[in-house]
Design a protein around this motif. Structure first.
Motif, mmCIF file in Angstrom:
data_model
loop_
_atom_site.group_PDB
_atom_site.id
_atom_site.type_symbol
_atom_site.label_atom_id
_atom_site.label_comp_id
_atom_site.label_asym_id
_atom_site.label_seq_id
_atom_site.Cartn_x
_atom_site.Cartn_y
_atom_site.Cartn_z
ATOM 1 N N THR A 44 0.870 -1.177 0.000
ATOM 2 C CA THR A 44 0.000 0.000 0.000
ATOM 3 C C THR A 44 0.904 1.223 0.000
ATOM 4 O O THR A 44 1.929 1.262 0.688
ATOM 5 C CB THR A 44 -0.990 0.031 1.190
ATOM 6 O OG1 THR A 44 -1.813 1.198 1.031
ATOM 7 C CG2 THR A 44 -0.321 0.061 2.547
ATOM 8 N N LEU A 45 0.533 2.213 -0.818
ATOM 9 C CA LEU A 45 1.395 3.374 -1.036
ATOM 10 C C LEU A 45 0.920 4.578 -0.243
ATOM 11 O O LEU A 45 -0.242 4.667 0.130
ATOM 12 C CB LEU A 45 1.376 3.766 -2.521
ATOM 13 C CG LEU A 45 1.687 2.694 -3.538
ATOM 14 C CD1 LEU A 45 1.713 3.318 -4.949
ATOM 15 C CD2 LEU A 45 3.013 2.007 -3.252
ATOM 16 N N ASP A 112 -1.951 6.674 4.452
ATOM 17 C CA ASP A 112 -2.426 5.669 3.501
ATOM 18 C C ASP A 112 -3.289 6.272 2.392
ATOM 19 O O ASP A 112 -3.259 5.814 1.247
ATOM 20 C CB ASP A 112 -3.242 4.609 4.273
ATOM 21 C CG ASP A 112 -3.140 3.223 3.652
ATOM 22 O OD1 ASP A 112 -2.318 3.047 2.741
ATOM 23 O OD2 ASP A 112 -3.868 2.326 4.112
ATOM 24 N N GLN A 199 -6.026 0.027 -1.731
ATOM 25 C CA GLN A 199 -5.191 1.230 -1.586
ATOM 26 C C GLN A 199 -5.058 1.670 -0.133
ATOM 27 O O GLN A 199 -4.131 2.411 0.197
ATOM 28 C CB GLN A 199 -5.775 2.410 -2.391
ATOM 29 C CG GLN A 199 -5.815 2.202 -3.884
ATOM 30 C CD GLN A 199 -7.122 1.555 -4.323
ATOM 31 O OE1 GLN A 199 -7.855 0.984 -3.523
ATOM 32 N NE2 GLN A 199 -7.406 1.635 -5.611
ATOM 33 N N THR A 200 -6.010 1.270 0.724
ATOM 34 C CA THR A 200 -6.054 1.819 2.090
ATOM 35 C C THR A 200 -6.462 0.776 3.133
ATOM 36 O O THR A 200 -7.489 0.928 3.799
ATOM 37 C CB THR A 200 -7.085 2.972 2.149
ATOM 38 O OG1 THR A 200 -8.336 2.451 1.660
ATOM 39 C CG2 THR A 200 -6.681 4.179 1.358
#
Ligand code: NAP
Ligand code: MG
Length: 501
Positions: A44-45, A112, A199-200
Protein backbone atom coordinates in the motif's frame (compact mmCIF):
# COMPACT_ATOMS: atom_id res chain seq x y z
CA UNK A 1 12.37 2.19 14.32
CA UNK A 2 12.32 3.73 10.86
CA UNK A 3 9.22 4.98 9.11
CA UNK A 4 8.67 3.37 5.75
CA UNK A 5 7.89 6.70 4.15
CA UNK A 6 9.32 10.18 3.92
CA UNK A 7 7.45 12.84 5.89
CA UNK A 8 7.59 16.61 5.31
CA UNK A 9 10.21 18.64 7.17
CA UNK A 10 9.10 19.49 10.69
CA UNK A 11 6.68 16.54 10.93
CA UNK A 12 7.38 13.65 13.33
CA UNK A 13 5.27 10.51 13.30
CA UNK A 14 4.07 9.06 16.59
CA UNK A 15 5.88 6.07 18.10
CA UNK A 16 2.75 3.89 17.89
CA UNK A 17 2.27 4.82 14.23
CA UNK A 18 5.88 3.86 13.50
CA UNK A 19 5.48 0.62 15.44
CA UNK A 20 2.40 -0.26 13.39
CA UNK A 21 4.19 0.48 10.11
CA UNK A 22 7.19 -1.59 11.10
CA UNK A 23 5.60 -4.96 10.26
CA UNK A 24 4.00 -6.30 7.12
CA UNK A 25 0.40 -7.31 7.70
CA UNK A 26 -1.41 -10.64 7.76
CA UNK A 27 -5.04 -11.75 7.69
CA UNK A 28 -7.31 -11.76 10.74
CA UNK A 29 -9.08 -15.13 10.95
CA UNK A 30 -10.62 -16.57 14.11
CA UNK A 31 -9.04 -13.91 16.32
CA UNK A 32 -5.49 -14.55 15.08
CA UNK A 33 -3.22 -12.86 12.57
CA UNK A 34 -2.28 -15.55 10.05
CA UNK A 35 -0.35 -15.82 6.79
CA UNK A 36 -2.46 -16.13 3.62
CA UNK A 37 -2.85 -19.64 2.19
CA UNK A 38 -1.06 -18.82 -1.07
CA UNK A 39 1.49 -16.53 0.58
CA UNK A 40 0.84 -13.51 -1.65
CA UNK A 41 1.28 -9.88 -0.64
CA UNK A 42 1.04 -6.43 -2.17
CA UNK A 43 2.10 -2.90 -1.18
CA UNK A 44 0.00 0.00 0.00
CA UNK A 45 1.39 3.37 -1.04
CA UNK A 46 1.50 6.84 0.44
CA UNK A 47 -0.20 8.91 -2.30
CA UNK A 48 1.62 12.06 -1.16
CA UNK A 49 4.94 10.68 -2.41
CA UNK A 50 4.35 7.32 -4.10
CA UNK A 51 6.41 5.44 -1.49
CA UNK A 52 5.47 2.00 -0.16
CA UNK A 53 4.22 2.09 3.44
CA UNK A 54 4.20 -1.68 3.96
CA UNK A 55 3.06 -4.92 2.33
CA UNK A 56 -0.15 -6.65 3.26
CA UNK A 57 -1.50 -10.13 2.58
CA UNK A 58 -3.55 -11.15 -0.44
CA UNK A 59 -6.34 -13.45 0.69
CA UNK A 60 -7.63 -16.04 -1.77
CA UNK A 61 -10.45 -18.58 -1.90
CA UNK A 62 -8.88 -20.86 0.72
CA UNK A 63 -8.62 -17.98 3.21
CA UNK A 64 -12.19 -16.89 2.60
CA UNK A 65 -13.31 -20.52 3.05
CA UNK A 66 -11.53 -20.64 6.39
CA UNK A 67 -12.98 -17.30 7.50
CA UNK A 68 -16.52 -18.34 6.51
CA UNK A 69 -16.12 -21.55 8.47
CA UNK A 70 -15.04 -19.79 11.70
CA UNK A 71 -17.60 -17.01 11.22
CA UNK A 72 -20.36 -19.61 10.89
CA UNK A 73 -19.19 -21.34 14.06
CA UNK A 74 -19.09 -18.04 15.98
CA UNK A 75 -22.60 -17.24 14.73
CA UNK A 76 -23.96 -20.41 16.29
CA UNK A 77 -21.51 -20.34 19.20
CA UNK A 78 -20.19 -17.66 21.54
CA UNK A 79 -21.55 -14.69 19.60
CA UNK A 80 -24.95 -16.15 18.84
CA UNK A 81 -25.46 -17.04 22.48
CA UNK A 82 -24.40 -13.66 23.85
CA UNK A 83 -27.09 -11.26 25.05
CA UNK A 84 -27.69 -8.02 23.15
CA UNK A 85 -26.55 -6.16 26.24
CA UNK A 86 -23.17 -7.94 26.18
CA UNK A 87 -22.76 -7.40 22.44
CA UNK A 88 -23.52 -3.72 23.04
CA UNK A 89 -20.84 -3.47 25.73
CA UNK A 90 -18.21 -4.77 23.32
CA UNK A 91 -19.29 -2.35 20.59
CA UNK A 92 -19.16 0.53 23.05
CA UNK A 93 -15.66 -0.55 24.10
CA UNK A 94 -14.50 -0.61 20.47
CA UNK A 95 -15.80 2.96 20.11
CA UNK A 96 -13.84 3.99 23.20
CA UNK A 97 -10.67 2.33 21.96
CA UNK A 98 -11.02 4.12 18.61
CA UNK A 99 -11.27 7.46 20.47
CA UNK A 100 -8.31 6.54 22.68
CA UNK A 101 -6.19 5.80 19.58
CA UNK A 102 -7.50 8.61 17.41
CA UNK A 103 -4.11 10.28 16.87
CA UNK A 104 -2.42 7.10 15.68
CA UNK A 105 -5.39 6.06 13.53
CA UNK A 106 -5.51 9.55 11.99
CA UNK A 107 -1.82 9.40 11.08
CA UNK A 108 -2.27 5.98 9.50
CA UNK A 109 -5.32 7.21 7.57
CA UNK A 110 -3.47 10.27 6.30
CA UNK A 111 -0.36 8.30 5.31
CA UNK A 112 -2.43 5.67 3.50
CA UNK A 113 -5.04 7.85 1.79
CA UNK A 114 -3.39 11.29 1.63
CA UNK A 115 -6.22 13.18 3.32
CA UNK A 116 -5.51 16.13 5.64
CA UNK A 117 -4.82 15.06 9.22
CA UNK A 118 -7.71 17.11 10.61
CA UNK A 119 -10.09 15.39 8.17
CA UNK A 120 -8.76 12.01 9.30
CA UNK A 121 -9.37 12.94 12.93
CA UNK A 122 -12.91 14.10 12.23
CA UNK A 123 -13.72 10.94 10.30
CA UNK A 124 -12.24 8.66 12.96
CA UNK A 125 -14.19 10.45 15.66
CA UNK A 126 -17.33 9.81 13.56
CA UNK A 127 -16.32 6.17 13.23
CA UNK A 128 -16.21 5.88 17.03
CA UNK A 129 -19.66 7.51 17.23
CA UNK A 130 -21.04 4.81 14.92
CA UNK A 131 -19.90 2.10 17.34
CA UNK A 132 -21.48 3.92 20.29
CA UNK A 133 -24.75 4.49 18.45
CA UNK A 134 -25.09 0.83 17.44
CA UNK A 135 -24.01 -0.37 20.89
CA UNK A 136 -27.38 0.99 22.01
CA UNK A 137 -29.31 -0.88 19.33
CA UNK A 138 -27.80 -4.28 20.18
CA UNK A 139 -30.31 -4.81 23.01
CA UNK A 140 -33.29 -3.42 21.06
CA UNK A 141 -33.64 -5.77 18.10
CA UNK A 142 -37.23 -6.87 18.41
CA UNK A 143 -40.08 -8.37 16.41
CA UNK A 144 -43.77 -7.67 16.79
CA UNK A 145 -47.09 -9.32 17.56
CA UNK A 146 -49.42 -9.40 14.54
CA UNK A 147 -53.21 -9.29 14.95
CA UNK A 148 -54.45 -11.78 12.30
CA UNK A 149 -58.12 -12.33 11.43
CA UNK A 150 -58.48 -15.63 13.32
CA UNK A 151 -58.52 -14.90 17.08
CA UNK A 152 -57.39 -18.47 17.77
CA UNK A 153 -54.00 -17.88 16.27
CA UNK A 154 -51.13 -16.04 17.95
CA UNK A 155 -48.70 -14.67 15.38
CA UNK A 156 -45.43 -13.02 16.24
CA UNK A 157 -42.18 -12.19 14.44
CA UNK A 158 -38.56 -12.58 15.43
CA UNK A 159 -35.77 -10.56 13.79
CA UNK A 160 -32.84 -12.87 13.23
CA UNK A 161 -29.36 -12.01 11.95
CA UNK A 162 -28.69 -12.57 8.23
CA UNK A 163 -25.77 -14.80 9.18
CA UNK A 164 -22.24 -14.41 7.81
CA UNK A 165 -21.88 -10.95 6.24
CA UNK A 166 -19.22 -9.88 3.73
CA UNK A 167 -18.30 -6.18 3.89
CA UNK A 168 -16.43 -4.62 0.95
CA UNK A 169 -15.32 -0.99 1.28
CA UNK A 170 -13.72 1.76 -0.86
CA UNK A 171 -10.58 3.85 -0.30
CA UNK A 172 -12.04 7.33 0.01
CA UNK A 173 -13.16 7.08 3.67
CA UNK A 174 -11.33 3.94 4.77
CA UNK A 175 -12.18 3.55 8.46
CA UNK A 176 -15.44 5.49 8.25
CA UNK A 177 -16.94 3.28 5.53
CA UNK A 178 -16.08 0.18 7.57
CA UNK A 179 -17.76 1.86 10.54
CA UNK A 180 -20.97 2.59 8.63
CA UNK A 181 -21.40 -1.19 8.27
CA UNK A 182 -19.54 -3.23 10.87
CA UNK A 183 -21.25 -1.91 14.06
CA UNK A 184 -24.73 -2.36 12.53
CA UNK A 185 -23.88 -5.89 11.38
CA UNK A 186 -22.53 -6.84 14.82
CA UNK A 187 -25.29 -5.13 16.81
CA UNK A 188 -27.82 -7.30 14.97
CA UNK A 189 -25.86 -10.47 15.79
CA UNK A 190 -24.15 -11.24 12.47
CA UNK A 191 -20.54 -12.28 12.02
CA UNK A 192 -18.36 -10.52 9.48
CA UNK A 193 -15.67 -10.94 6.84
CA UNK A 194 -14.26 -7.55 5.82
CA UNK A 195 -12.32 -6.74 2.67
CA UNK A 196 -11.02 -3.16 2.79
CA UNK A 197 -9.87 -1.39 -0.39
CA UNK A 198 -6.42 -2.39 -1.59
CA UNK A 199 -5.19 1.23 -1.59
CA UNK A 200 -6.05 1.82 2.09
CA UNK A 201 -6.07 -1.28 4.31
CA UNK A 202 -4.18 0.18 7.30
CA UNK A 203 -6.89 1.56 9.57
CA UNK A 204 -9.09 -1.51 9.01
CA UNK A 205 -6.17 -3.69 10.13
CA UNK A 206 -5.59 -1.44 13.16
CA UNK A 207 -9.30 -1.77 13.96
CA UNK A 208 -8.84 -5.55 13.98
CA UNK A 209 -6.41 -5.17 16.88
CA UNK A 210 -8.79 -2.87 18.76
CA UNK A 211 -11.72 -5.26 18.26
CA UNK A 212 -9.69 -8.09 19.79
CA UNK A 213 -8.64 -5.83 22.67
CA UNK A 214 -12.32 -4.98 23.26
CA UNK A 215 -13.09 -8.69 23.73
CA UNK A 216 -14.84 -9.56 20.47
CA UNK A 217 -14.89 -13.39 20.42
CA UNK A 218 -12.76 -15.21 17.79
CA UNK A 219 -14.37 -15.59 14.38
CA UNK A 220 -16.87 -12.73 14.79
CA UNK A 221 -14.81 -10.19 12.82
CA UNK A 222 -12.38 -11.48 10.20
CA UNK A 223 -10.31 -9.34 7.84
CA UNK A 224 -9.28 -10.70 4.46
CA UNK A 225 -7.23 -8.10 2.60
CA UNK A 226 -6.44 -8.12 -1.11
CA UNK A 227 -7.73 -6.78 -4.43
CA UNK A 228 -11.20 -7.07 -5.98
CA UNK A 229 -9.90 -10.06 -7.91
CA UNK A 230 -9.29 -12.58 -6.37
CA UNK A 231 -10.23 -11.51 -2.82
CA UNK A 232 -13.45 -9.54 -3.38
CA UNK A 233 -14.65 -12.06 -5.95
CA UNK A 234 -14.15 -14.97 -3.54
CA UNK A 235 -16.44 -13.18 -1.06
CA UNK A 236 -19.19 -12.17 -3.48
CA UNK A 237 -19.38 -15.65 -5.06
CA UNK A 238 -19.12 -17.60 -1.80
CA UNK A 239 -21.93 -20.07 -1.12
CA UNK A 240 -21.51 -19.67 2.64
CA UNK A 241 -21.83 -15.88 2.81
CA UNK A 242 -25.41 -14.75 3.41
CA UNK A 243 -25.13 -11.07 2.62
CA UNK A 244 -22.71 -8.59 1.07
CA UNK A 245 -22.73 -4.94 2.11
CA UNK A 246 -20.81 -2.85 -0.43
CA UNK A 247 -19.73 0.74 -0.91
CA UNK A 248 -17.95 1.60 -4.13
CA UNK A 249 -18.50 2.28 -7.80
CA UNK A 250 -21.67 1.55 -9.71
CA UNK A 251 -19.72 -0.71 -12.08
CA UNK A 252 -18.49 -2.99 -9.30
CA UNK A 253 -21.95 -2.83 -7.72
CA UNK A 254 -23.36 -4.47 -10.87
CA UNK A 255 -20.75 -7.24 -10.64
CA UNK A 256 -21.69 -7.87 -7.03
CA UNK A 257 -25.36 -8.26 -7.89
CA UNK A 258 -24.43 -10.66 -10.71
CA UNK A 259 -22.19 -12.67 -8.36
CA UNK A 260 -25.04 -12.94 -5.85
CA UNK A 261 -27.44 -14.02 -8.59
CA UNK A 262 -25.00 -16.63 -9.86
CA UNK A 263 -24.11 -18.10 -6.46
CA UNK A 264 -26.48 -18.44 -3.49
CA UNK A 265 -28.76 -15.39 -4.00
CA UNK A 266 -27.04 -13.74 -1.05
CA UNK A 267 -28.60 -10.45 0.07
CA UNK A 268 -26.91 -7.36 -1.29
CA UNK A 269 -26.92 -3.71 -0.22
CA UNK A 270 -25.14 -1.14 -2.37
CA UNK A 271 -23.90 2.40 -1.73
CA UNK A 272 -22.65 3.55 -5.11
CA UNK A 273 -21.62 6.63 -7.05
CA UNK A 274 -23.26 10.02 -7.41
CA UNK A 275 -23.43 13.24 -9.41
CA UNK A 276 -25.16 15.43 -6.89
CA UNK A 277 -26.84 18.72 -7.76
CA UNK A 278 -26.20 21.69 -5.47
CA UNK A 279 -28.56 24.61 -6.09
CA UNK A 280 -28.22 28.26 -5.08
CA UNK A 281 -31.28 30.50 -5.47
CA UNK A 282 -30.66 34.25 -5.74
CA UNK A 283 -32.53 34.84 -2.45
CA UNK A 284 -30.04 32.69 -0.46
CA UNK A 285 -27.35 33.82 1.95
CA UNK A 286 -24.76 33.81 -0.85
CA UNK A 287 -21.70 33.97 1.38
CA UNK A 288 -22.71 30.88 3.36
CA UNK A 289 -23.87 29.12 0.21
CA UNK A 290 -20.64 29.59 -1.69
CA UNK A 291 -18.54 28.43 1.27
CA UNK A 292 -20.56 25.24 1.61
CA UNK A 293 -20.60 24.69 -2.14
CA UNK A 294 -16.82 24.96 -2.17
CA UNK A 295 -16.29 22.43 0.65
CA UNK A 296 -19.16 20.32 -0.65
CA UNK A 297 -17.14 19.64 -3.79
CA UNK A 298 -13.49 19.84 -2.69
CA UNK A 299 -13.62 18.00 0.66
CA UNK A 300 -11.39 14.91 0.42
CA UNK A 301 -9.99 16.29 -2.86
CA UNK A 302 -13.40 15.69 -4.42
CA UNK A 303 -13.12 11.93 -3.88
CA UNK A 304 -16.50 11.79 -2.25
CA UNK A 305 -19.68 10.08 -3.37
CA UNK A 306 -21.91 12.99 -2.29
CA UNK A 307 -19.67 15.64 -3.87
CA UNK A 308 -21.92 18.50 -5.08
CA UNK A 309 -20.37 18.52 -8.54
CA UNK A 310 -23.27 20.06 -10.44
CA UNK A 311 -23.68 23.60 -9.10
CA UNK A 312 -26.82 25.38 -10.37
CA UNK A 313 -26.96 29.12 -9.65
CA UNK A 314 -30.03 31.26 -10.30
CA UNK A 315 -29.16 33.75 -13.03
CA UNK A 316 -29.26 37.03 -11.03
CA UNK A 317 -26.62 35.60 -8.62
CA UNK A 318 -24.59 33.71 -11.23
CA UNK A 319 -21.76 36.15 -11.96
CA UNK A 320 -21.23 36.91 -8.29
CA UNK A 321 -21.10 33.21 -7.32
CA UNK A 322 -18.67 32.36 -10.13
CA UNK A 323 -16.36 35.21 -9.01
CA UNK A 324 -16.54 34.22 -5.35
CA UNK A 325 -16.01 30.55 -6.17
CA UNK A 326 -12.98 31.40 -8.26
CA UNK A 327 -11.47 33.55 -5.50
CA UNK A 328 -12.08 30.99 -2.73
CA UNK A 329 -10.78 28.12 -4.84
CA UNK A 330 -7.63 30.04 -5.76
CA UNK A 331 -6.86 30.46 -2.03
CA UNK A 332 -7.11 26.73 -1.24
CA UNK A 333 -3.88 25.04 -0.19
CA UNK A 334 -2.78 21.69 -1.62
CA UNK A 335 -0.12 19.51 -0.02
CA UNK A 336 0.92 16.53 2.08
CA UNK A 337 -1.95 15.66 4.41
CA UNK A 338 0.41 15.60 7.41
CA UNK A 339 0.81 19.40 7.05
CA UNK A 340 -2.97 19.96 7.11
CA UNK A 341 -3.57 21.61 3.75
CA UNK A 342 -7.12 22.15 2.42
CA UNK A 343 -6.62 19.40 -0.16
CA UNK A 344 -4.36 16.34 -0.09
CA UNK A 345 -3.34 14.27 -3.13
CA UNK A 346 -5.60 12.05 -5.22
CA UNK A 347 -5.50 8.43 -4.09
CA UNK A 348 -3.39 7.11 -6.98
CA UNK A 349 -1.69 7.92 -10.26
CA UNK A 350 -4.51 6.07 -11.99
CA UNK A 351 -7.21 8.19 -10.35
CA UNK A 352 -5.23 11.34 -11.13
CA UNK A 353 -5.02 10.34 -14.79
CA UNK A 354 -8.73 9.56 -14.91
CA UNK A 355 -9.54 13.01 -13.52
CA UNK A 356 -7.06 14.71 -15.89
CA UNK A 357 -8.87 12.88 -18.70
CA UNK A 358 -12.17 14.41 -17.57
CA UNK A 359 -10.59 17.87 -17.38
CA UNK A 360 -9.36 17.45 -20.96
CA UNK A 361 -12.85 16.33 -22.05
CA UNK A 362 -14.31 19.44 -20.38
CA UNK A 363 -11.94 21.70 -22.32
CA UNK A 364 -12.39 19.79 -25.61
CA UNK A 365 -16.19 19.89 -25.33
CA UNK A 366 -16.22 23.67 -24.78
CA UNK A 367 -16.58 24.24 -21.01
CA UNK A 368 -14.76 27.32 -19.70
CA UNK A 369 -11.94 26.79 -17.18
CA UNK A 370 -12.47 29.30 -14.35
CA UNK A 371 -9.48 28.15 -12.31
CA UNK A 372 -7.14 25.16 -11.81
CA UNK A 373 -6.91 22.21 -14.23
CA UNK A 374 -3.18 21.44 -13.83
CA UNK A 375 -1.24 18.69 -12.08
CA UNK A 376 1.02 20.15 -9.38
CA UNK A 377 4.77 19.57 -9.76
CA UNK A 378 7.78 20.95 -7.85
CA UNK A 379 8.10 19.49 -4.34
CA UNK A 380 4.84 17.61 -4.87
CA UNK A 381 5.78 15.99 -8.19
CA UNK A 382 6.19 12.50 -6.68
CA UNK A 383 2.64 12.56 -5.30
CA UNK A 384 -0.69 12.69 -7.11
CA UNK A 385 -1.59 16.34 -6.64
CA UNK A 386 -4.06 18.30 -8.73
CA UNK A 387 -5.20 21.93 -8.53
CA UNK A 388 -8.83 22.36 -7.45
CA UNK A 389 -10.61 23.02 -10.73
CA UNK A 390 -13.75 24.95 -11.64
CA UNK A 391 -15.56 24.90 -14.98
CA UNK A 392 -18.45 27.11 -16.12
CA UNK A 393 -20.82 25.77 -18.79
CA UNK A 394 -24.28 26.08 -20.32
CA UNK A 395 -24.62 22.53 -21.61
CA UNK A 396 -25.84 19.71 -19.35
CA UNK A 397 -24.86 17.05 -21.89
CA UNK A 398 -21.10 17.61 -21.42
CA UNK A 399 -19.20 14.53 -20.20
CA UNK A 400 -18.01 16.39 -17.07
CA UNK A 401 -21.62 17.24 -16.19
CA UNK A 402 -22.98 13.73 -16.73
CA UNK A 403 -20.31 11.39 -15.38
CA UNK A 404 -18.96 10.94 -11.87
CA UNK A 405 -15.42 12.40 -11.90
CA UNK A 406 -14.37 11.61 -8.31
CA UNK A 407 -11.80 14.38 -8.16
CA UNK A 408 -11.57 18.10 -7.31
CA UNK A 409 -13.62 19.36 -10.25
CA UNK A 410 -16.64 21.67 -10.02
CA UNK A 411 -19.05 22.54 -12.83
CA UNK A 412 -21.17 25.70 -12.48
CA UNK A 413 -24.16 26.58 -14.61
CA UNK A 414 -27.01 29.13 -14.51
CA UNK A 415 -30.75 28.44 -14.25
CA UNK A 416 -33.73 30.75 -14.64
CA UNK A 417 -36.57 29.45 -12.51
CA UNK A 418 -38.18 26.39 -10.96
CA UNK A 419 -39.48 24.98 -14.24
CA UNK A 420 -36.03 25.25 -15.82
CA UNK A 421 -34.30 23.82 -12.74
CA UNK A 422 -36.06 20.63 -11.65
CA UNK A 423 -35.87 18.60 -14.90
CA UNK A 424 -32.17 19.49 -15.12
CA UNK A 425 -31.49 18.54 -11.49
CA UNK A 426 -33.08 15.12 -12.04
CA UNK A 427 -31.45 14.56 -15.42
CA UNK A 428 -28.93 12.00 -14.13
CA UNK A 429 -28.75 8.24 -13.64
CA UNK A 430 -27.64 8.88 -10.05
CA UNK A 431 -29.67 9.84 -6.98
CA UNK A 432 -27.45 9.96 -3.93
CA UNK A 433 -27.80 13.49 -2.53
CA UNK A 434 -28.81 17.05 -3.41
CA UNK A 435 -28.49 20.46 -1.80
CA UNK A 436 -30.41 23.73 -2.01
CA UNK A 437 -29.83 27.26 -0.70
CA UNK A 438 -32.84 29.57 -0.47
CA UNK A 439 -34.54 31.77 2.12
CA UNK A 440 -37.96 30.73 0.79
CA UNK A 441 -39.45 27.93 2.89
CA UNK A 442 -41.81 26.80 0.15
CA UNK A 443 -39.07 26.55 -2.45
CA UNK A 444 -36.91 24.53 -0.05
CA UNK A 445 -39.58 21.94 0.75
CA UNK A 446 -40.84 21.75 -2.83
CA UNK A 447 -37.26 20.99 -3.84
CA UNK A 448 -36.98 18.24 -1.20
CA UNK A 449 -40.15 16.65 -2.60
CA UNK A 450 -39.28 17.02 -6.30
CA UNK A 451 -35.64 15.92 -6.27
CA UNK A 452 -34.79 12.25 -6.83
CA UNK A 453 -32.07 11.68 -4.23
CA UNK A 454 -31.70 9.71 -1.00
CA UNK A 455 -30.60 12.74 1.02
CA UNK A 456 -31.59 16.42 0.64
CA UNK A 457 -29.62 19.14 2.41
CA UNK A 458 -31.36 22.51 2.83
CA UNK A 459 -29.15 25.50 3.67
CA UNK A 460 -26.13 23.38 4.63
CA UNK A 461 -24.35 20.63 2.67
CA UNK A 462 -22.85 17.22 3.51
CA UNK A 463 -24.19 16.63 7.03
CA UNK A 464 -24.08 13.10 8.46
CA UNK A 465 -25.00 11.47 11.74
CA UNK A 466 -25.14 7.83 12.89
CA UNK A 467 -28.87 8.32 13.60
CA UNK A 468 -29.77 9.67 10.12
CA UNK A 469 -30.35 7.11 7.32
CA UNK A 470 -28.20 7.52 4.21
CA UNK A 471 -28.30 5.80 0.82
CA UNK A 472 -29.10 6.13 -2.84
CA UNK A 473 -31.98 6.24 -5.29
CA UNK A 474 -31.66 5.18 -8.95
CA UNK A 475 -28.15 3.93 -9.86
CA UNK A 476 -26.65 5.28 -6.63
CA UNK A 477 -27.67 2.00 -5.03
CA UNK A 478 -30.21 0.67 -2.57
CA UNK A 479 -30.55 0.05 1.13
CA UNK A 480 -30.15 2.70 3.83
CA UNK A 481 -27.16 2.72 6.15
CA UNK A 482 -27.22 4.26 9.64
CA UNK A 483 -30.22 5.10 11.76
CA UNK A 484 -32.96 2.60 12.50
CA UNK A 485 -33.38 1.82 8.79
CA UNK A 486 -30.08 -0.07 8.57
CA UNK A 487 -31.34 -2.74 10.97
CA UNK A 488 -33.50 -4.00 8.05
CA UNK A 489 -30.35 -4.67 6.04
CA UNK A 490 -28.79 -6.96 8.61
CA UNK A 491 -31.81 -8.90 9.91
CA UNK A 492 -34.50 -11.12 8.44
CA UNK A 493 -38.00 -11.67 9.75
CA UNK A 494 -39.18 -15.04 10.97
CA UNK A 495 -42.95 -15.35 11.42
CA UNK A 496 -44.21 -17.76 14.09
CA UNK A 497 -47.80 -19.08 14.17
CA UNK A 498 -49.20 -20.56 17.38
CA UNK A 499 -52.53 -22.39 17.32
CA UNK A 500 -54.38 -21.55 20.55
CA UNK A 501 -57.32 -23.91 20.20
P1 NAP B 1 -14.53 0.32 -6.48
O1 NAP B 1 -13.50 0.21 -7.50
O2 NAP B 1 -15.92 -0.03 -6.81
O3 NAP B 1 -14.02 -0.56 -5.24
C1 NAP B 1 -14.73 -0.68 -4.04
C2 NAP B 1 -14.34 -1.98 -3.39
O4 NAP B 1 -14.78 -3.07 -4.20
C3 NAP B 1 -12.84 -2.16 -3.22
O5 NAP B 1 -12.61 -2.82 -2.01
C4 NAP B 1 -12.51 -3.02 -4.41
O6 NAP B 1 -11.33 -3.77 -4.31
C5 NAP B 1 -13.69 -3.95 -4.45
N1 NAP B 1 -13.86 -4.63 -5.73
C6 NAP B 1 -13.42 -4.25 -6.96
N2 NAP B 1 -13.79 -5.16 -7.89
C7 NAP B 1 -14.47 -6.14 -7.23
C8 NAP B 1 -15.10 -7.33 -7.64
N3 NAP B 1 -15.14 -7.71 -8.92
N4 NAP B 1 -15.70 -8.10 -6.70
C9 NAP B 1 -15.71 -7.72 -5.41
N5 NAP B 1 -15.12 -6.60 -4.97
C10 NAP B 1 -14.52 -5.80 -5.86
O7 NAP B 1 -14.64 1.78 -5.88
P2 NAP B 1 -13.47 2.71 -5.38
O8 NAP B 1 -12.72 3.15 -6.58
O9 NAP B 1 -12.73 2.06 -4.28
O10 NAP B 1 -14.31 3.89 -4.73
C11 NAP B 1 -14.84 4.89 -5.49
C12 NAP B 1 -16.31 4.69 -5.77
O11 NAP B 1 -17.04 4.43 -4.58
C13 NAP B 1 -16.96 5.90 -6.37
O12 NAP B 1 -17.74 5.57 -7.49
C14 NAP B 1 -17.85 6.45 -5.26
O13 NAP B 1 -18.94 7.20 -5.66
C15 NAP B 1 -18.21 5.25 -4.53
N6 NAP B 1 -18.51 5.56 -3.13
C16 NAP B 1 -19.81 5.57 -2.74
C17 NAP B 1 -20.14 5.88 -1.43
C18 NAP B 1 -21.57 5.87 -0.96
O14 NAP B 1 -21.79 5.87 0.23
N7 NAP B 1 -22.53 5.81 -1.84
C19 NAP B 1 -19.14 6.17 -0.50
C20 NAP B 1 -17.82 6.16 -0.94
C21 NAP B 1 -17.52 5.84 -2.27
P3 NAP B 1 -9.89 -3.12 -4.64
O15 NAP B 1 -9.23 -3.27 -3.35
O16 NAP B 1 -9.29 -3.96 -5.71
O17 NAP B 1 -10.09 -1.72 -5.06
MG1 MG C 1 -2.38 3.61 0.49
Amino acid sequence: MVANTTVPAGVTLREDTLAFLNNDKQLLINGEWVAPAEGGSMPTLNPANGETLLNFAIGTQADVDKAVDVARRALHGAWGQMTGDDRGRILWKIGELIEANIDMLAELETLDSGKPLESSKGEISNAAAQFRYFAGWASKIEGSTIPVSNPDELVYTIREPMGVVGIITPWNFPLLMVSWKLPAALATGNTVILKPAEQTPLTALALGNLALEAGLPPGVFNIITGPGDPTGNAITHHMGIDKVAFTGSTGVGRKIMAAAANSNLKRVSLELGGKSPHVIFADADLEQAVGDAQWGVFYNTGQECTSGTRLFVQRPAYDEIVERFKALTGEMTVGNGLTNPDLGPMISERQLNTVMGYIKAGVDEGAEVITGAERIGGDLANGYFLQPTVFAHQNDSLTIVREEIFGPVQTITAFDDWDDLIPRVNNTVYGLAAGIWTSNLKTAHRFAAATQAGTIWINGYAKFDPAAPFGGMKQSGFGREMGKDVLELYTQTKTVWVGLR
